[in-house]
Design a protein around this motif. Structure first.
Motif, PDB file in Angstrom:
ATOM      1  N   THR A  19      13.315 -15.853  17.714  1.00 16.13           N
ATOM      2  CA  THR A  19      12.797 -15.287  18.960  1.00 16.13           C
ATOM      3  C   THR A  19      13.643 -14.112  19.412  1.00 16.13           C
ATOM      4  O   THR A  19      13.123 -13.059  19.799  1.00 16.13           O
ATOM      5  N   ARG A  20      14.967 -14.260  19.336  1.00 16.21           N
ATOM      6  CA  ARG A  20      15.863 -13.161  19.732  1.00 16.21           C
ATOM      7  C   ARG A  20      15.615 -11.933  18.847  1.00 16.21           C
ATOM      8  O   ARG A  20      15.547 -10.797  19.334  1.00 16.21           O
ATOM      9  N   ALA A  21      15.458 -12.162  17.542  1.00 13.75           N
ATOM     10  CA  ALA A  21      15.215 -11.049  16.620  1.00 13.75           C
ATOM     11  C   ALA A  21      13.887 -10.367  16.926  1.00 13.75           C
ATOM     12  O   ALA A  21      13.780  -9.137  16.870  1.00 13.75           O
ATOM     13  N   ALA A  22      12.859 -11.166  17.272  1.00 15.33           N
ATOM     14  CA  ALA A  22      11.548 -10.594  17.584  1.00 15.33           C
ATOM     15  C   ALA A  22      11.615  -9.751  18.855  1.00 15.33           C
ATOM     16  O   ALA A  22      11.033  -8.653  18.919  1.00 15.33           O
ATOM     17  N   ILE A  23      12.309 -10.253  19.868  1.00 15.08           N
ATOM     18  CA  ILE A  23      12.449  -9.487  21.112  1.00 15.08           C
ATOM     19  C   ILE A  23      13.155  -8.165  20.835  1.00 15.08           C
ATOM     20  O   ILE A  23      12.724  -7.096  21.274  1.00 15.08           O
ATOM     21  N   GLN A  24      14.245  -8.226  20.078  1.00  7.64           N
ATOM     22  CA  GLN A  24      14.980  -7.004  19.772  1.00  7.64           C
ATOM     23  C   GLN A  24      14.124  -6.032  18.960  1.00  7.64           C
ATOM     24  O   GLN A  24      14.124  -4.821  19.220  1.00  7.64           O
ATOM     25  N   ARG A  25      13.373  -6.549  18.002  1.00  8.69           N
ATOM     26  CA  ARG A  25      12.526  -5.696  17.167  1.00  8.69           C
ATOM     27  C   ARG A  25      11.487  -4.957  18.016  1.00  8.69           C
ATOM     28  O   ARG A  25      11.298  -3.743  17.867  1.00  8.69           O
ATOM     29  N   HIS A  26      10.830  -5.676  18.922  1.00  3.27           N
ATOM     30  CA  HIS A  26       9.833  -5.037  19.787  1.00  3.27           C
ATOM     31  C   HIS A  26      10.490  -4.040  20.749  1.00  3.27           C
ATOM     32  O   HIS A  26       9.933  -2.962  21.011  1.00  3.27           O
ATOM     33  N   LEU A  28      13.268  -2.286  20.258  1.00  8.11           N
ATOM     34  CA  LEU A  28      13.661  -1.081  19.530  1.00  8.11           C
ATOM     35  C   LEU A  28      12.445  -0.233  19.178  1.00  8.11           C
ATOM     36  O   LEU A  28      12.512   1.008  19.223  1.00  8.11           O
ATOM     37  N   ARG A  29      11.325  -0.881  18.843  1.00  9.80           N
ATOM     38  CA  ARG A  29      10.105  -0.129  18.553  1.00  9.80           C
ATOM     39  C   ARG A  29       9.643   0.647  19.784  1.00  9.80           C
ATOM     40  O   ARG A  29       9.311   1.841  19.695  1.00  9.80           O
ATOM     41  N   LEU A  30       9.652  -0.008  20.936  1.00  9.49           N
ATOM     42  CA  LEU A  30       9.228   0.657  22.172  1.00  9.49           C
ATOM     43  C   LEU A  30      10.188   1.784  22.554  1.00  9.49           C
ATOM     44  O   LEU A  30       9.752   2.854  23.000  1.00  9.49           O
ATOM     45  N   PHE A  31      11.472   1.552  22.394  1.00  7.21           N
ATOM     46  CA  PHE A  31      12.444   2.603  22.700  1.00  7.21           C
ATOM     47  C   PHE A  31      12.181   3.829  21.824  1.00  7.21           C
ATOM     48  O   PHE A  31      12.278   4.969  22.277  1.00  7.21           O
ATOM     49  N   HIS A  32      11.863   3.580  20.554  1.00  3.51           N
ATOM     50  CA  HIS A  32      11.597   4.682  19.622  1.00  3.51           C
ATOM     51  C   HIS A  32      10.310   5.410  19.995  1.00  3.51           C
ATOM     52  O   HIS A  32      10.248   6.648  19.924  1.00  3.51           O
ATOM     53  N   GLU A  33       9.288   4.645  20.404  1.00  6.19           N
ATOM     54  CA  GLU A  33       7.986   5.237  20.692  1.00  6.19           C
ATOM     55  C   GLU A  33       7.924   5.965  22.028  1.00  6.19           C
ATOM     56  O   GLU A  33       7.294   7.030  22.135  1.00  6.19           O
ATOM     57  N   ILE A  99      27.639  -6.644   2.152  1.00  5.13           N
ATOM     58  CA  ILE A  99      26.526  -6.504   3.092  1.00  5.13           C
ATOM     59  C   ILE A  99      25.564  -5.424   2.622  1.00  5.13           C
ATOM     60  O   ILE A  99      24.336  -5.579   2.677  1.00  5.13           O
ATOM     61  N   ARG A 100      26.090  -4.296   2.141  1.00 11.67           N
ATOM     62  CA  ARG A 100      25.242  -3.206   1.675  1.00 11.67           C
ATOM     63  C   ARG A 100      24.357  -3.671   0.521  1.00 11.67           C
ATOM     64  O   ARG A 100      23.182  -3.291   0.412  1.00 11.67           O
ATOM     65  N   GLU A 101      24.916  -4.513  -0.359  1.00 10.57           N
ATOM     66  CA  GLU A 101      24.158  -4.992  -1.512  1.00 10.57           C
ATOM     67  C   GLU A 101      23.149  -6.074  -1.139  1.00 10.57           C
ATOM     68  O   GLU A 101      22.112  -6.210  -1.788  1.00 10.57           O
ATOM     69  N   GLN A 102      23.450  -6.864  -0.106  1.00  9.18           N
ATOM     70  CA  GLN A 102      22.600  -7.992   0.250  1.00  9.18           C
ATOM     71  C   GLN A 102      21.494  -7.651   1.245  1.00  9.18           C
ATOM     72  O   GLN A 102      20.471  -8.324   1.295  1.00  9.18           O
ATOM     73  N   LEU A 103      21.690  -6.614   2.040  1.00 12.15           N
ATOM     74  CA  LEU A 103      20.767  -6.317   3.129  1.00 12.15           C
ATOM     75  C   LEU A 103      19.523  -5.612   2.603  1.00 12.15           C
ATOM     76  O   LEU A 103      19.627  -4.571   1.969  1.00 12.15           O
ATOM     77  N   PRO A 104      18.317  -6.181   2.856  1.00 10.39           N
ATOM     78  CA  PRO A 104      17.083  -5.492   2.429  1.00 10.39           C
ATOM     79  C   PRO A 104      16.993  -4.109   3.075  1.00 10.39           C
ATOM     80  O   PRO A 104      17.471  -3.899   4.195  1.00 10.39           O
ATOM     81  N   ALA A 105      16.369  -3.183   2.371  1.00 13.69           N
ATOM     82  CA  ALA A 105      16.310  -1.794   2.822  1.00 13.69           C
ATOM     83  C   ALA A 105      15.698  -1.659   4.210  1.00 13.69           C
ATOM     84  O   ALA A 105      16.186  -0.892   5.043  1.00 13.69           O
ATOM     85  N   GLU A 106      14.631  -2.425   4.485  1.00 11.66           N
ATOM     86  CA  GLU A 106      13.966  -2.280   5.785  1.00 11.66           C
ATOM     87  C   GLU A 106      14.849  -2.803   6.918  1.00 11.66           C
ATOM     88  O   GLU A 106      14.841  -2.262   8.026  1.00 11.66           O
ATOM     89  N   GLU A 107      15.642  -3.850   6.646  1.00 12.83           N
ATOM     90  CA  GLU A 107      16.548  -4.359   7.676  1.00 12.83           C
ATOM     91  C   GLU A 107      17.661  -3.360   7.945  1.00 12.83           C
ATOM     92  O   GLU A 107      18.065  -3.162   9.093  1.00 12.83           O
ATOM     93  N   TRP A 108      18.164  -2.738   6.889  1.00 21.50           N
ATOM     94  CA  TRP A 108      19.227  -1.763   7.089  1.00 21.50           C
ATOM     95  C   TRP A 108      18.705  -0.533   7.831  1.00 21.50           C
ATOM     96  O   TRP A 108      19.392   0.035   8.662  1.00 21.50           O
ATOM     97  N   GLU A 109      17.452  -0.133   7.545  1.00 16.93           N
ATOM     98  CA  GLU A 109      16.873   1.014   8.244  1.00 16.93           C
ATOM     99  C   GLU A 109      16.744   0.710   9.730  1.00 16.93           C
ATOM    100  O   GLU A 109      17.046   1.561  10.582  1.00 16.93           O
ATOM    101  N   ALA A 110      16.305  -0.506  10.066  1.00 15.58           N
ATOM    102  CA  ALA A 110      16.193  -0.905  11.469  1.00 15.58           C
ATOM    103  C   ALA A 110      17.568  -0.904  12.132  1.00 15.58           C
ATOM    104  O   ALA A 110      17.724  -0.470  13.282  1.00 15.58           O
TER     105      ALA A 110
END
Length: 199
Positions: A19-26, A28-33, A99-110
């Motif tokens: 839930t915390r991750a979902a709130i943060q994701r939304h 950050l998306r709104l801040f960007h938009e 961390i650089r090797e383990q983190l999926p590209a989309e998570e690192w971009e976020a």
């Protein structure tokens, strides 16, 4: 989003983390938009399909949605688990590589976008300084555990402050470059510190 009393503690914690991750994701998306200043808590809550009161159970303020770093616990756990043969700085560099090797590209971009927002917004940029100050305590504790010295030892805290200083300088420089690999820049900064900061 409340949990049943019969739910195992581990399941409750995982649900809270999602839930915390979902709130943060939304958020950050709104801040960007639409921009940080123009985005309200009510808008974030609506996007995450929660009530404003639920929002405040996870984040005390709007700025906390940006300042919360979900990777801090992973970094600390990975650093503690590094080989005892490594120096404290060696352990930090090995952790960043891990961390650089383990983190999926989309998570690192976020995460890169989150960090960029922190340093672009004056309100967030001043608030993040408190987080860097807390980092001295975290790093002093890590160094103390690896060296057998006390976390309040002068040299341990001095080392931790030096690491925070070069990391802050790296963050500020990399934030101005949208293509920068933040972890690589931080690793270079820490390597420079390990070499004695030659000029």
């Amino acid at each position: 989003m409340t949990s049943s009393p019969s739910e195992p503690a581990g399941l409750r914690e995982r649900k809270k983390a999602r839930t915390r991750a979902a709130i943060q994701r939304h958020a950050l998306r709104l801040f960007h938009e639409q921009g940080y200043s123009a985005t309200t808590v009510d808008q974030i809550a609506a996007a995450a399909e929660i009530s404003p009161s639920t929002f405040f159970r996870y984040f005390p303020t709007k700025e906390a949605t940006v300042l919360y770093d979900p990777f801090d616990p992973l970094l600390i756990e990975a650093a503690v688990g590094q080989s005892a043969a490594l120096s404290p700085i060696g352990a930090l560099r090995a952790t960043m590589t891990f961390i650089r090797e383990q983190l999926p590209a989309e998570e690192w971009e976020a995460e890169r976008q989150r960090q960029g927002l922190v340093f672009r917004e004056p309100e967030l940029r001043s608030a993040v300084m408190d987080k860097f100050a807390e980092g001295i305590d975290v790093l002093a504790d890590l160094a103390a555990r690896r060296t057998g010295r006390a976390a309040d030892d002068f040299e341990v805290r001095n080392w931790a402050g030096a690491v925070v200083g070069v990391v802050l300088a790296a963050f500020l420089g990399a934030a101005a470059d949208p293509e920068a690999d933040m972890l690589l820049v931080i690793d270079q900064a820490v390597a420079h510190l390990d070499a004695g900061l030659p000029l």
